[in-house]
Write a protein that holds these residues in place. Structure first.
Motif, PDB file in Angstrom:
ATOM      1  N   ALA A  77       0.825  -1.209   0.000  1.00  0.00           N
ATOM      2  CA  ALA A  77       0.000   0.000   0.000  1.00  0.00           C
ATOM      3  C   ALA A  77       0.857   1.257   0.000  1.00  0.00           C
ATOM      4  N   VAL A  78       1.872   1.283   0.858  1.00  0.00           N
ATOM      5  CA  VAL A  78       2.727   2.471   0.946  1.00  0.00           C
ATOM      6  C   VAL A  78       3.500   2.669  -0.352  1.00  0.00           C
ATOM      7  N   GLU A  79       4.017   1.595  -0.925  1.00  0.00           N
ATOM      8  CA  GLU A  79       4.769   1.727  -2.169  1.00  0.00           C
ATOM      9  C   GLU A  79       3.845   2.094  -3.330  1.00  0.00           C
ATOM     10  N   HIS A  80       2.606   1.593  -3.305  1.00  0.00           N
ATOM     11  CA  HIS A  80       1.629   1.962  -4.334  1.00  0.00           C
ATOM     12  C   HIS A  80       1.331   3.456  -4.255  1.00  0.00           C
ATOM     13  N   TYR A  81       1.155   3.949  -3.035  1.00  0.00           N
ATOM     14  CA  TYR A  81       0.925   5.382  -2.836  1.00  0.00           C
ATOM     15  C   TYR A  81       2.097   6.194  -3.382  1.00  0.00           C
ATOM     16  N   ALA A  82       3.320   5.745  -3.107  1.00  0.00           N
ATOM     17  CA  ALA A  82       4.500   6.473  -3.565  1.00  0.00           C
ATOM     18  C   ALA A  82       4.551   6.529  -5.088  1.00  0.00           C
ATOM     19  N   ARG A  83       4.181   5.437  -5.734  1.00  0.00           N
ATOM     20  CA  ARG A  83       4.182   5.427  -7.200  1.00  0.00           C
ATOM     21  C   ARG A  83       3.120   6.366  -7.762  1.00  0.00           C
ATOM     22  N   ARG A  84       1.936   6.313  -7.181  1.00  0.00           N
ATOM     23  CA  ARG A  84       0.816   7.114  -7.691  1.00  0.00           C
ATOM     24  C   ARG A  84       1.071   8.607  -7.545  1.00  0.00           C
ATOM     25  N   THR A  85       1.837   8.984  -6.546  1.00  0.00           N
ATOM     26  CA  THR A  85       2.036  10.407  -6.267  1.00  0.00           C
ATOM     27  C   THR A  85       3.382  10.920  -6.773  1.00  0.00           C
ATOM     28  N   ALA A  86       4.047  10.126  -7.599  1.00  0.00           N
ATOM     29  CA  ALA A  86       5.395  10.499  -8.051  1.00  0.00           C
ATOM     30  C   ALA A  86       5.415  11.825  -8.797  1.00  0.00           C
ATOM     31  N   ASP A  87       4.385  12.101  -9.581  1.00  0.00           N
ATOM     32  CA  ASP A  87       4.377  13.304 -10.412  1.00  0.00           C
ATOM     33  C   ASP A  87       3.323  14.317  -9.970  1.00  0.00           C
ATOM     34  N   THR A  88       2.910  14.246  -8.709  1.00  0.00           N
ATOM     35  CA  THR A  88       1.894  15.167  -8.221  1.00  0.00           C
ATOM     36  C   THR A  88       2.439  15.999  -7.074  1.00  0.00           C
ATOM     37  N   ASP A  89       1.855  17.148  -6.875  1.00  0.00           N
ATOM     38  CA  ASP A  89       2.229  18.042  -5.785  1.00  0.00           C
ATOM     39  C   ASP A  89       0.999  18.229  -4.911  1.00  0.00           C
ATOM     40  N   GLN A  90       0.840  17.345  -3.928  1.00  0.00           N
ATOM     41  CA  GLN A  90      -0.369  17.333  -3.113  1.00  0.00           C
ATOM     42  C   GLN A  90      -0.240  18.225  -1.882  1.00  0.00           C
ATOM     43  N   ALA A  91      -1.372  18.758  -1.458  1.00  0.00           N
ATOM     44  CA  ALA A  91      -1.431  19.442  -0.176  1.00  0.00           C
ATOM     45  C   ALA A  91      -1.298  18.394   0.924  1.00  0.00           C
ATOM     46  N   PRO A  92      -0.752  18.762   2.096  1.00  0.00           N
ATOM     47  CA  PRO A  92      -0.547  17.783   3.170  1.00  0.00           C
ATOM     48  C   PRO A  92      -1.811  16.995   3.532  1.00  0.00           C
ATOM     49  N   ALA A  93      -2.937  17.675   3.657  1.00  0.00           N
ATOM     50  CA  ALA A  93      -4.173  16.977   4.032  1.00  0.00           C
ATOM     51  C   ALA A  93      -4.587  15.969   2.964  1.00  0.00           C
ATOM     52  N   THR A  94      -4.416  16.356   1.701  1.00  0.00           N
ATOM     53  CA  THR A  94      -4.762  15.455   0.598  1.00  0.00           C
ATOM     54  C   THR A  94      -3.844  14.242   0.594  1.00  0.00           C
ATOM     55  N   ALA A  95      -2.557  14.470   0.807  1.00  0.00           N
ATOM     56  CA  ALA A  95      -1.588  13.377   0.830  1.00  0.00           C
ATOM     57  C   ALA A  95      -1.900  12.411   1.971  1.00  0.00           C
ATOM     58  N   GLU A  96      -2.220  12.951   3.146  1.00  0.00           N
ATOM     59  CA  GLU A  96      -2.546  12.097   4.286  1.00  0.00           C
ATOM     60  C   GLU A  96      -3.789  11.261   3.997  1.00  0.00           C
ATOM     61  N   ALA A  97      -4.808  11.898   3.433  1.00  0.00           N
ATOM     62  CA  ALA A  97      -6.055  11.194   3.150  1.00  0.00           C
ATOM     63  C   ALA A  97      -5.841  10.093   2.119  1.00  0.00           C
ATOM     64  N   GLU A  98      -5.053  10.371   1.092  1.00  0.00           N
ATOM     65  CA  GLU A  98      -4.830   9.361   0.049  1.00  0.00           C
ATOM     66  C   GLU A  98      -4.022   8.189   0.577  1.00  0.00           C
ATOM     67  N   LEU A  99      -2.991   8.465   1.379  1.00  0.00           N
ATOM     68  CA  LEU A  99      -2.205   7.376   1.940  1.00  0.00           C
ATOM     69  C   LEU A  99      -3.054   6.512   2.867  1.00  0.00           C
ATOM     70  N   ALA A 100      -3.860   7.156   3.712  1.00  0.00           N
ATOM     71  CA  ALA A 100      -4.727   6.402   4.622  1.00  0.00           C
ATOM     72  C   ALA A 100      -5.729   5.559   3.854  1.00  0.00           C
TER      73      ALA A 100
END
Length: 212
Positions: free
Chosen positions: A174-197
């Motif tokens: 799950a964590v590595e999948h999240y890292a791949r999906r967000t490789a080319d995005t610039d997310q706000a902290p709240a958005t990043a937390e929500a997506e990882l969770a």
């Protein structure tokens, strides 16, 4: 008669303060690794970012790559505790909802986008990869003990060991999948937390099919 002299100098650090220093070093190392790469980062730079000497950094960690270990292992005890309290019939992802929130907030410092970048570095930096995988090696027996305790089974029973392996693999995926999906995005902290969770909850739901 000569009076005995008391101890001089600084008092010894408490275990709590030592843990805080380890985390401070870990956060500084992450920021430097992501910003300038592992090869370009020195122990002196990590120490300067924290306000300690390079000698102090090496007192706590054997290598610069191992400096990030506290961030990788911070959630092990949290997850093990929730495994022990996981109620029969309760969806695993529901039981873990608060646990995941607690784990994501255990080590404030680098943002979730920075942590995602660190995970991506583990794919190209063998030293970091070794630390990353070692953290999961440490997590698996802790999860197995918690599952055995929950089920009233002996600590060396094979079933909780297999269940822990499934759960551990799901969380890492799950964590590595999240890292791949967000490789080319610039997310706000709240958005990043929500997506990882959300990604971790989805992985737990899949893993629970074999853990019921």
């Amino acid at each position: 008669m000569t009076a005995s002299r008391g101890r001089t100098g600084r008092p010894p650090l408490t275990e709590e303060r030592k843990a805080e220093i380890r985390l401070e070093i870990a956060r500084a190392a992450v920021e430097l690794f992501v910003e300038q790469g592992v090869a370009a980062t020195t122990g002196e730079q990590i120490g300067q970012a924290v306000g300690v000497s390079a000698r102090t950094v090496w007192r706590y960690f054997p290598s610069k790559e191992s400096c990030v270990r506290p961030l990788f292992t911070a959630g092990i005890d949290v997850i093990a505790a929730f495994l022990r309290d996981w109620r029969t019939g309760q969806p695993l992802e529901e039981a873990f909802d608060q646990a995941l929130t607690d784990e994501l907030r255990l080590t404030p410092g680098p943002g979730y986008t920075t942590v995602g970048a660190l995970i991506r570095l583990t794919w190209t930096e063998p030293g970091l990869r070794a630390v990353w995988l070692q953290s999961y090696d440490e997590a698996e027996p802790a999860f197995a003990r918690a599952l055995a305790e929950r089920a009233g089974l002996p600590a060396d029973d094979l079933r909780p060991a297999i269940q822990a392996a499934v759960l551990n693999a799901a969380l890492r995926a799950a964590v590595e999948h999240y890292a791949r999906r967000t490789a080319d995005t610039d997310q706000a902290p709240a958005t990043a937390e929500a997506e990882l969770a959300a990604t971790m909850r989805s992985a737990l739901a899949v893993a629970a099919q074999g853990l019921a």
